[in-house]
Design a protein around this motif. Structure first.
Motif, PDB file in Angstrom:
ATOM      1  N   GLY A 143       0.780  -1.219   0.000  1.00 43.82           N
ATOM      2  CA  GLY A 143       0.000   0.000   0.000  1.00 43.82           C
ATOM      3  C   GLY A 143       0.814   1.272   0.000  1.00 43.82           C
ATOM      4  N   TRP A 144       2.138   1.158  -0.019  1.00 46.74           N
ATOM      5  CA  TRP A 144       3.007   2.338  -0.022  1.00 46.74           C
ATOM      6  C   TRP A 144       3.641   2.599  -1.383  1.00 46.74           C
ATOM      7  CZ3 TRP A 144       6.317   2.627   5.104  1.00 46.74           C
ATOM      8  CH2 TRP A 144       5.470   2.964   6.167  1.00 46.74           C
ATOM      9  N   GLU A 145       3.303   1.797  -2.366  1.00 44.17           N
ATOM     10  CA  GLU A 145       3.819   1.949  -3.730  1.00 44.17           C
ATOM     11  C   GLU A 145       5.339   1.844  -3.804  1.00 44.17           C
ATOM     12  OE1 GLU A 145       2.235   5.511  -5.445  1.00 44.17           O
ATOM     13  OE2 GLU A 145       0.206   4.687  -5.592  1.00 44.17           O
ATOM     14  N   GLU A 146       5.926   1.035  -2.925  1.00 45.86           N
ATOM     15  CA  GLU A 146       7.371   0.842  -2.935  1.00 45.86           C
ATOM     16  C   GLU A 146       7.788  -0.062  -4.093  1.00 45.86           C
ATOM     17  OE1 GLU A 146       8.572   0.469   1.665  1.00 45.86           O
ATOM     18  OE2 GLU A 146       6.742  -0.574   1.087  1.00 45.86           O
ATOM     19  N   THR A 147       9.002   0.154  -4.590  1.00 44.34           N
ATOM     20  CA  THR A 147       9.510  -0.700  -5.657  1.00 44.34           C
ATOM     21  C   THR A 147       9.875  -2.090  -5.146  1.00 44.34           C
ATOM     22  OG1 THR A 147      11.714   0.241  -5.325  1.00 44.34           O
ATOM     23  CG2 THR A 147      10.344   1.202  -7.073  1.00 44.34           C
ATOM     24  N   ASN A 148       9.995  -2.239  -3.826  1.00 46.13           N
ATOM     25  CA  ASN A 148      10.126  -3.549  -3.186  1.00 46.13           C
ATOM     26  C   ASN A 148       9.285  -3.506  -1.909  1.00 46.13           C
ATOM     27  OD1 ASN A 148      10.884  -5.812  -1.606  1.00 46.13           O
ATOM     28  ND2 ASN A 148      12.902  -5.898  -2.574  1.00 46.13           N
ATOM     29  N   PRO A 149       8.027  -3.932  -1.967  1.00 43.83           N
ATOM     30  CA  PRO A 149       7.153  -3.832  -0.796  1.00 43.83           C
ATOM     31  C   PRO A 149       7.481  -4.808   0.321  1.00 43.83           C
ATOM     32  CG  PRO A 149       6.027  -4.972  -2.576  1.00 43.83           C
ATOM     33  CD  PRO A 149       7.325  -4.479  -3.139  1.00 43.83           C
ATOM     34  N   LEU A 150       8.420  -5.710   0.093  1.00 44.84           N
ATOM     35  CA  LEU A 150       8.851  -6.625   1.149  1.00 44.84           C
ATOM     36  C   LEU A 150      10.013  -6.061   1.949  1.00 44.84           C
ATOM     37  CD1 LEU A 150       8.757  -9.984  -0.860  1.00 44.84           C
ATOM     38  CD2 LEU A 150       6.997  -9.074   0.684  1.00 44.84           C
ATOM     39  N   ASP A 151      10.778  -5.179   1.341  1.00 44.66           N
ATOM     40  CA  ASP A 151      11.975  -4.632   1.985  1.00 44.66           C
ATOM     41  C   ASP A 151      12.243  -3.253   1.392  1.00 44.66           C
ATOM     42  OD1 ASP A 151      14.252  -4.358   3.480  1.00 44.66           O
ATOM     43  OD2 ASP A 151      15.471  -5.712   2.272  1.00 44.66           O
ATOM     44  N   GLY A 152      11.565  -2.248   1.930  1.00 47.13           N
ATOM     45  CA  GLY A 152      11.575  -0.919   1.348  1.00 47.13           C
ATOM     46  C   GLY A 152      12.927  -0.346   0.980  1.00 47.13           C
ATOM     47  N   PRO A 153      13.963  -0.431   1.860  1.00 46.06           N
ATOM     48  CA  PRO A 153      15.242   0.211   1.540  1.00 46.06           C
ATOM     49  C   PRO A 153      15.947  -0.324   0.295  1.00 46.06           C
ATOM     50  CG  PRO A 153      15.079  -0.197   3.904  1.00 46.06           C
ATOM     51  CD  PRO A 153      13.908  -0.884   3.267  1.00 46.06           C
ATOM     52  N   VAL A 154      15.464  -1.421  -0.270  1.00 41.27           N
ATOM     53  CA  VAL A 154      16.062  -1.925  -1.508  1.00 41.27           C
ATOM     54  C   VAL A 154      15.968  -0.894  -2.627  1.00 41.27           C
ATOM     55  CG1 VAL A 154      15.790  -3.672  -3.332  1.00 41.27           C
ATOM     56  CG2 VAL A 154      15.827  -4.368  -0.945  1.00 41.27           C
ATOM     57  N   TRP A 155      15.034   0.058  -2.499  1.00 41.45           N
ATOM     58  CA  TRP A 155      14.916   1.072  -3.547  1.00 41.45           C
ATOM     59  C   TRP A 155      16.259   1.766  -3.795  1.00 41.45           C
ATOM     60  CZ3 TRP A 155      16.093   6.221  -3.092  1.00 41.45           C
ATOM     61  CH2 TRP A 155      16.174   6.751  -1.796  1.00 41.45           C
ATOM     62  N   SER A 156      17.003   2.031  -2.724  1.00 43.64           N
ATOM     63  CA  SER A 156      18.286   2.722  -2.900  1.00 43.64           C
ATOM     64  C   SER A 156      19.313   1.815  -3.569  1.00 43.64           C
ATOM     65  CB  SER A 156      18.807   3.234  -1.560  1.00 43.64           C
ATOM     66  OG  SER A 156      19.063   2.172  -0.663  1.00 43.64           O
ATOM     67  N   LEU A 157      19.203   0.510  -3.354  1.00 45.65           N
ATOM     68  CA  LEU A 157      20.098  -0.420  -4.052  1.00 45.65           C
ATOM     69  C   LEU A 157      19.767  -0.496  -5.539  1.00 45.65           C
ATOM     70  CD1 LEU A 157      22.436  -2.090  -2.790  1.00 45.65           C
ATOM     71  CD2 LEU A 157      20.825  -1.157  -1.116  1.00 45.65           C
ATOM     72  N   GLN A 158      18.497  -0.358  -5.877  1.00 49.86           N
ATOM     73  CA  GLN A 158      18.126  -0.323  -7.292  1.00 49.86           C
ATOM     74  C   GLN A 158      18.762   0.871  -7.983  1.00 49.86           C
ATOM     75  OE1 GLN A 158      13.922  -0.416  -6.517  1.00 49.86           O
ATOM     76  NE2 GLN A 158      13.743  -2.605  -6.909  1.00 49.86           N
ATOM     77  N   TRP A 159      18.766   2.016  -7.308  1.00 47.96           N
ATOM     78  CA  TRP A 159      19.458   3.181  -7.860  1.00 47.96           C
ATOM     79  C   TRP A 159      20.966   2.941  -7.886  1.00 47.96           C
ATOM     80  CZ3 TRP A 159      17.046   6.720 -10.545  1.00 47.96           C
ATOM     81  CH2 TRP A 159      15.708   7.014 -10.289  1.00 47.96           C
ATOM     82  N   GLU A 160      21.493   2.265  -6.873  1.00 49.29           N
ATOM     83  CA  GLU A 160      22.923   1.933  -6.845  1.00 49.29           C
ATOM     84  C   GLU A 160      23.300   1.065  -8.042  1.00 49.29           C
ATOM     85  OE1 GLU A 160      26.822   1.345  -4.769  1.00 49.29           O
ATOM     86  OE2 GLU A 160      25.151   2.632  -4.203  1.00 49.29           O
ATOM     87  N   TYR A 161      22.460   0.104  -8.373  1.00 46.14           N
ATOM     88  CA  TYR A 161      22.708  -0.723  -9.549  1.00 46.14           C
ATOM     89  C   TYR A 161      22.756   0.145 -10.803  1.00 46.14           C
ATOM     90  CZ  TYR A 161      22.320  -5.412  -7.477  1.00 46.14           C
ATOM     91  OH  TYR A 161      22.546  -6.575  -6.771  1.00 46.14           O
ATOM     92  N   LEU A 162      21.824   1.090 -10.908  1.00 49.11           N
ATOM     93  CA  LEU A 162      21.817   1.987 -12.062  1.00 49.11           C
ATOM     94  C   LEU A 162      23.108   2.796 -12.120  1.00 49.11           C
ATOM     95  CD1 LEU A 162      20.443   3.313 -14.477  1.00 49.11           C
ATOM     96  CD2 LEU A 162      19.316   4.893 -12.884  1.00 49.11           C
TER      97      LEU A 162
END
Length: 389
Positions: A143-162
């Protein structure tokens, strides 16, 4: 020499930078636990804890430049990507698995979609998240529209990969002048967010004067996320290339104090003077975080106690960052579901979670991350003669 299968031995580490990453990660855990009791972003306890992400990006850019800039004659692009996957991806999967196992423990009014999500859908989302491809908002199960709703902070790792992809394909070819020009342009993106300029016309009506965001695929979140990545990461890369460092006696302790103060700084300016907070975050991201890295990289550890602290903090920094948030989801749900709980119960619950995530991070590092990375290195990088390393 096969540049695709040669494993290049790791360079000596910057112990202080490892330790500072741990200090920031520990502050993030405290920030998230306190966030549950705040009254919104204006009143958060450890108010600027979210800026740790921007600091992590500066560190990452510096370390990437130091570790790889002079190795491209012995390393292919695919070899670089494999090395980064070995370093980062095992804990991404582990953190998402923790989020899956604790998913239903977060059921509450805060996360209404949890109770509507069948078990098989949660597993499918977990498998998707293991790929590190951002999850679309239509598939959100929390319900928070996170790119990983199981582990929110992964969003920053997705940017790190980019960032790693951009570095390997584009920015490693730039000299210091062109990289500096890019960093200056990226600074404009940072100011656009911190000063709520909305140069791209995608932000909502509220002027937040802060960089909170980046965890969703919504247009405004993509603008925030890209701004939070580009200047810090490539400023760190530029620092590694210029290599004008500052030596400070007791550098780890002074830099740690700076990080704690910068992240714990209360909100500056009320609702009618938010620009003051914008100036603070502008200065912190553009100037002070790079300064901390310059001081941390230029200083040296001279005693065993500091070396031990830096080593321990460095070991748990990434594991604790990537595994703690599923427990925060659970904490938020517990607070919501137990309005009658006493202050003592809240203290015990939160201290318990903090200690638990510390223990899990260290155990995951020793029992999972190190063995898995060793196995991946053995599989992807067959033994090569010493003269080729």
């Amino acid at each position: 020499m096969d540049k695709n299968n040669t494993y290049l031995a790791s360079k000596p580490r910057y112990e202080i930078l490892d330790g500072l990453r741990g200090v920031a990660a520990l502050m993030v855990v405290a920030f998230h636990l306190f966030e549950t009791y705040s009254g919104g972003y204006l009143y958060q306890i450890i108010n600027h804890g979210y800026l740790a992400v921007d600091f992590f990006f500066v560190l990452s850019g510096f370390v990437i430049g130091y570790a790889y800039d002079d190795r491209w004659d012995r390393m292919s692009t695919w070899n670089f990507f494999k090395r980064r996957l070995v370093r980062l991806h095992p804990m991404v999967i582990f953190g998402s698995l923790v989020g899956l196992l604790l998913f239903y423990a977060g059921s509450s009014e805060l996360f209404p979609k949890i109770g509507q999500t069948p078990w098989w859908m949660a597993i499918l989302v977990f498998l998707w998240c293991c790929t590190m491809i951002p999850l679309g908002r239509s598939l959100d199960i929390r319900g928070w529209e996170e790119t990983n709703p199981l582990d929110g902070p992964v969003w920053s790792l997705q940017w790190e990969y980019l960032a790693n992809i951009l570095y390997a394909l584009v920015f490693r070819h730039f000299n210091k002048l062109w990289l500096g020009i890019c960093v200056a342009l990226f600074a404009v993106l940072t100011v656009n967010i911190t000063m709520s300029l909305n140069l791209f016309g995608v932000a909502g009506p509220e002027k937040m004067y802060c960089v909170i965001g980046g965890w969703s695929t919504a247009p405004d979140q993509l603008v925030i996320g890209s701004a939070r990545l580009l200047y810090p990461f490539f400023a760190g890369l530029l620092i590694s290339r210029i290599h004008r460092l500052i030596t400070v006696r007791g550098g780890f302790w002074w830099c740690s104090l700076m990080i704690v103060v910068l992240l714990a700084m209360p909100r500056i300016g009320d609702t009618t003077a938010g620009w003051q907070n914008g100036l603070y975050e502008t200065a912190t991201i553009l100037l002070l975080f790079p300064l901390v890295v310059i001081m941390g990289a230029g200083s040296r550890v001279t005693d065993k106690r500091t070396a031990a602290v830096c080593n321990f903090f460095g070991e748990i920094s990434y594991p604790i960052y990537i595994t703690h948030y599923p427990f925060v989801y659970m904490q938020m749900a517990w607070v919501k579901n137990h309005p009658e709980a006493s202050t003592g119960m809240h203290v015990m619950y939160n201290v318990g979670i903090y200690l638990l995530v510390l223990f899990l991070a260290y155990a995951a590092y020793k029992l999972y991350d190190l063995p898995v990375r060793a196995w991946l290195r053995k599989m992807w990088f067959p033994a090569t003669p010493a003269t080729q390393i």
